[in-house]
Design an enzyme around this catalytic site. Structure first.
Site, PDB file in Angstrom:
ATOM      1  NE  ARG A  19     -28.025  20.549  28.480  1.00  0.00           N
ATOM      2  CZ  ARG A  19     -27.592  19.460  28.921  1.00  0.00           C
ATOM      3  NH1 ARG A  19     -26.429  19.278  28.936  1.00  0.00           N
ATOM      4  NH2 ARG A  19     -28.410  18.273  28.665  1.00  0.00           N
ATOM      5  CG  ASN A  67     -38.463  11.722  24.781  1.00  0.00           C
ATOM      6  OD1 ASN A  67     -37.658  11.791  24.156  1.00  0.00           O
ATOM      7  ND2 ASN A  67     -39.045  10.900  25.630  1.00  0.00           N
ATOM      8  CE1 TYR A 159     -23.386   9.261  21.813  1.00  0.00           C
ATOM      9  CE2 TYR A 159     -21.472   8.651  20.766  1.00  0.00           C
ATOM     10  CZ  TYR A 159     -22.351   9.503  21.123  1.00  0.00           C
ATOM     11  OH  TYR A 159     -22.050  11.023  20.553  1.00  0.00           O
TER      12      TYR A 159
HETATM   13  P1  NDP Z   1     -25.350  18.129  25.393  1.00  0.00           P
HETATM   14  O1  NDP Z   1     -25.455  16.798  26.404  1.00  0.00           O
HETATM   15  O2  NDP Z   1     -24.383  19.148  25.542  1.00  0.00           O
HETATM   16  O3  NDP Z   1     -26.872  18.394  24.851  1.00  0.00           O
HETATM   17  C1  NDP Z   1     -27.758  17.813  24.585  1.00  0.00           C
HETATM   18  C2  NDP Z   1     -28.791  18.378  24.130  1.00  0.00           C
HETATM   19  O4  NDP Z   1     -29.744  17.398  23.483  1.00  0.00           O
HETATM   20  C3  NDP Z   1     -29.777  19.004  25.179  1.00  0.00           C
HETATM   21  O5  NDP Z   1     -30.195  20.189  24.701  1.00  0.00           O
HETATM   22  C4  NDP Z   1     -30.816  18.079  25.636  1.00  0.00           C
HETATM   23  O6  NDP Z   1     -31.824  18.688  26.109  1.00  0.00           O
HETATM   24  C5  NDP Z   1     -31.066  17.599  24.352  1.00  0.00           C
HETATM   25  N1  NDP Z   1     -31.644  16.105  24.281  1.00  0.00           N
HETATM   26  C6  NDP Z   1     -31.248  15.175  25.068  1.00  0.00           C
HETATM   27  N2  NDP Z   1     -32.220  14.117  24.853  1.00  0.00           N
HETATM   28  C7  NDP Z   1     -33.285  14.447  24.249  1.00  0.00           C
HETATM   29  C8  NDP Z   1     -34.485  13.994  23.770  1.00  0.00           C
HETATM   30  N3  NDP Z   1     -35.078  12.845  24.216  1.00  0.00           N
HETATM   31  N4  NDP Z   1     -35.497  14.970  23.400  1.00  0.00           N
HETATM   32  C9  NDP Z   1     -35.052  16.224  22.916  1.00  0.00           C
HETATM   33  N5  NDP Z   1     -34.010  16.609  23.224  1.00  0.00           N
HETATM   34  C10 NDP Z   1     -33.004  15.940  24.033  1.00  0.00           C
HETATM   35  O7  NDP Z   1     -25.047  17.386  24.039  1.00  0.00           O
HETATM   36  P2  NDP Z   1     -23.550  17.563  22.815  1.00  0.00           P
HETATM   37  O8  NDP Z   1     -24.017  19.168  22.424  1.00  0.00           O
HETATM   38  O9  NDP Z   1     -22.324  17.366  23.290  1.00  0.00           O
HETATM   39  O10 NDP Z   1     -24.369  16.578  21.866  1.00  0.00           O
HETATM   40  C11 NDP Z   1     -25.030  17.079  20.554  1.00  0.00           C
HETATM   41  C12 NDP Z   1     -25.064  15.986  19.754  1.00  0.00           C
HETATM   42  O11 NDP Z   1     -23.557  15.801  19.083  1.00  0.00           O
HETATM   43  C13 NDP Z   1     -25.213  14.544  20.318  1.00  0.00           C
HETATM   44  O12 NDP Z   1     -25.998  13.775  19.359  1.00  0.00           O
HETATM   45  C14 NDP Z   1     -24.091  13.904  20.592  1.00  0.00           C
HETATM   46  O13 NDP Z   1     -24.083  12.439  20.394  1.00  0.00           O
HETATM   47  C15 NDP Z   1     -23.178  14.314  19.372  1.00  0.00           C
HETATM   48  N6  NDP Z   1     -21.745  14.192  19.644  1.00  0.00           N
HETATM   49  C16 NDP Z   1     -21.154  15.113  20.693  1.00  0.00           C
HETATM   50  C17 NDP Z   1     -19.708  15.067  20.694  1.00  0.00           C
HETATM   51  C18 NDP Z   1     -19.037  15.593  21.740  1.00  0.00           C
HETATM   52  O14 NDP Z   1     -18.035  15.416  21.891  1.00  0.00           O
HETATM   53  N7  NDP Z   1     -19.612  16.586  22.450  1.00  0.00           N
HETATM   54  C19 NDP Z   1     -18.946  14.139  19.823  1.00  0.00           C
HETATM   55  C20 NDP Z   1     -19.781  13.299  18.741  1.00  0.00           C
HETATM   56  C21 NDP Z   1     -20.998  13.714  18.597  1.00  0.00           C
HETATM   57  P3  NDP Z   1     -31.751  19.213  27.795  1.00  0.00           P
HETATM   58  O15 NDP Z   1     -30.890  20.413  28.038  1.00  0.00           O
HETATM   59  O16 NDP Z   1     -33.283  19.497  28.069  1.00  0.00           O
HETATM   60  O17 NDP Z   1     -31.393  17.956  28.549  1.00  0.00           O
END
Ligand code: NDP
Length: 249
Positions: A19, A67, A159
């Site tokens: 995602r 995870n 966070y």
């Molecule tokens: P999303 O919520 O769109 O996607 C998160 C993804 O991480 C999903 O694929 C989810 O899997 C996976 N995930 C969550 N927890 C775990 C876990 N414990 N083990 C394995 N996979 C996990 O997030 P974003 O794409 O927006 O964000 C990605 C990164 O960018 C993050 O680290 C976020 O902190 C960082 N970020 C995002 C910003 C933003 O504005 N969007 C700004 C700054 C930083 P599943 O689909 O199965 O839940």
């Protein structure tokens, strides 16, 4: 666009690949001919959608539920990677969650869940990756942090602390593995349009947009560009840094 650097025959491990930002990163690496191991937490629908959208690259990616905060699951993931792939060339620690609350109201679980996924997950994945990368004396580790690591943001103490921890881990690990030709860097996206911020109310989103000097949110593709740059040959002498992709925040 200039000539795209290829990652042919390289194996790239991406957490949170199904995602948002991780999905864009995975797509760009697939277009650049890499083999992808994409990890996700449990949303099988999103994983299926990723598989459908990338059917043309089906022989070059696999998606695994793992995870990143679970030591046993991460160990099993790396056993599989070691057995199946000739090397691990790139790790992108992108999996991240937020559980916002003012600190005075923040439950122990809200604190712990965010630290576990964002920071302990980065540690567990990086540790295993470095062990594999040291064998080949090559590697690129890219951790996705956030500007809140140094700016702070109300309601995000957990966070922000986890993201600042990732930066400190990055700078330290960069020094430890530099002589093995492994680089470790952060990419720090500003506000990026993904599910991550989709749940916020519209007034808040409008307010956030005003905070960005460019007056718009970024796209996952714009973050992916920075990740591919740091993963490529042109970034061979860059380590221990944070590259912000934030519209000037
Ligand atoms: P999303 O919520 O769109 O996607 C998160 C993804 O991480 C999903 O694929 C989810 O899997 C996976 N995930 C969550 N927890 C775990 C876990 N414990 N083990 C394995 N996979 C996990 O997030 P974003 O794409 O927006 O964000 C990605 C990164 O960018 C993050 O680290 C976020 O902190 C960082 N970020 C995002 C910003 C933003 O504005 N969007 C700004 C700054 C930083 P599943 O689909 O199965 O839940």
């Amino acid at each position: 666009m200039g000539i795209m650097e290829k990652f042919t025959d390289q194996t790239v491990l991406i957490s949170g690949a199904t995602r948002g930002i991780g999905k864009a990163i995975a797509r760009r690496f697939l277009e650049a001919e890499a083999h992808i191991v994409g990890v996700y937490a449990g949303n099988n629908e999103a994983a299926q959608l990723f598989a459908d959208e990338n059917r043309q690259f089906a022989d070059r990616f696999e998606l695994l539920q793992c995870n990143v905060a679970d030591e046993q699951q991460v160990a099993a993931l790396f056993t599989r990677i070691d057995e199946k792939y000739p090397s691990l060339d790139v790790l992108v620690n992108n999996a991240g969650i937020r559980r916002d609350a003012m600190l005075a109201m923040m439950s122990y679980n809200q604190w712990q869940d965010v630290l576990n996924t964002n920071l302990t997950g980065t540690y567990l994945m990086a540790k295993q990756a470095v062990l594999l990368m040291m064998k080949h004396k090559y590697g690129r580790i890219i951790n996705i942090t956030s500007p809140v690591a140094h700016l702070g943001f109300s309601g995000q103490a957990n966070y922000a602390a986890s993201k600042a921890g990732q930066v400190a881990l990055t700078k330290t690990l960069a020094k430890e593995v530099a002589r093995k030709k492994i680089t470790v860097n952060c990419v720090s996206p500003g506000f990026i349009s993904t599910d991550f911020i989709a749940g916020l109310d519209l007034d808040l989103l409008a307010e956030y947009k005003k905070m960005v000097p460019m007056r718009r949110f970024g796209t996952p593709d714009e973050v992916a560009e920075a990740v591919l740059f740091l993963a490529g040959n042109r970034a061979a002498y860059i380590s221990g840094t944070v590259l912000e992709v934030s519209g000037g925040l």
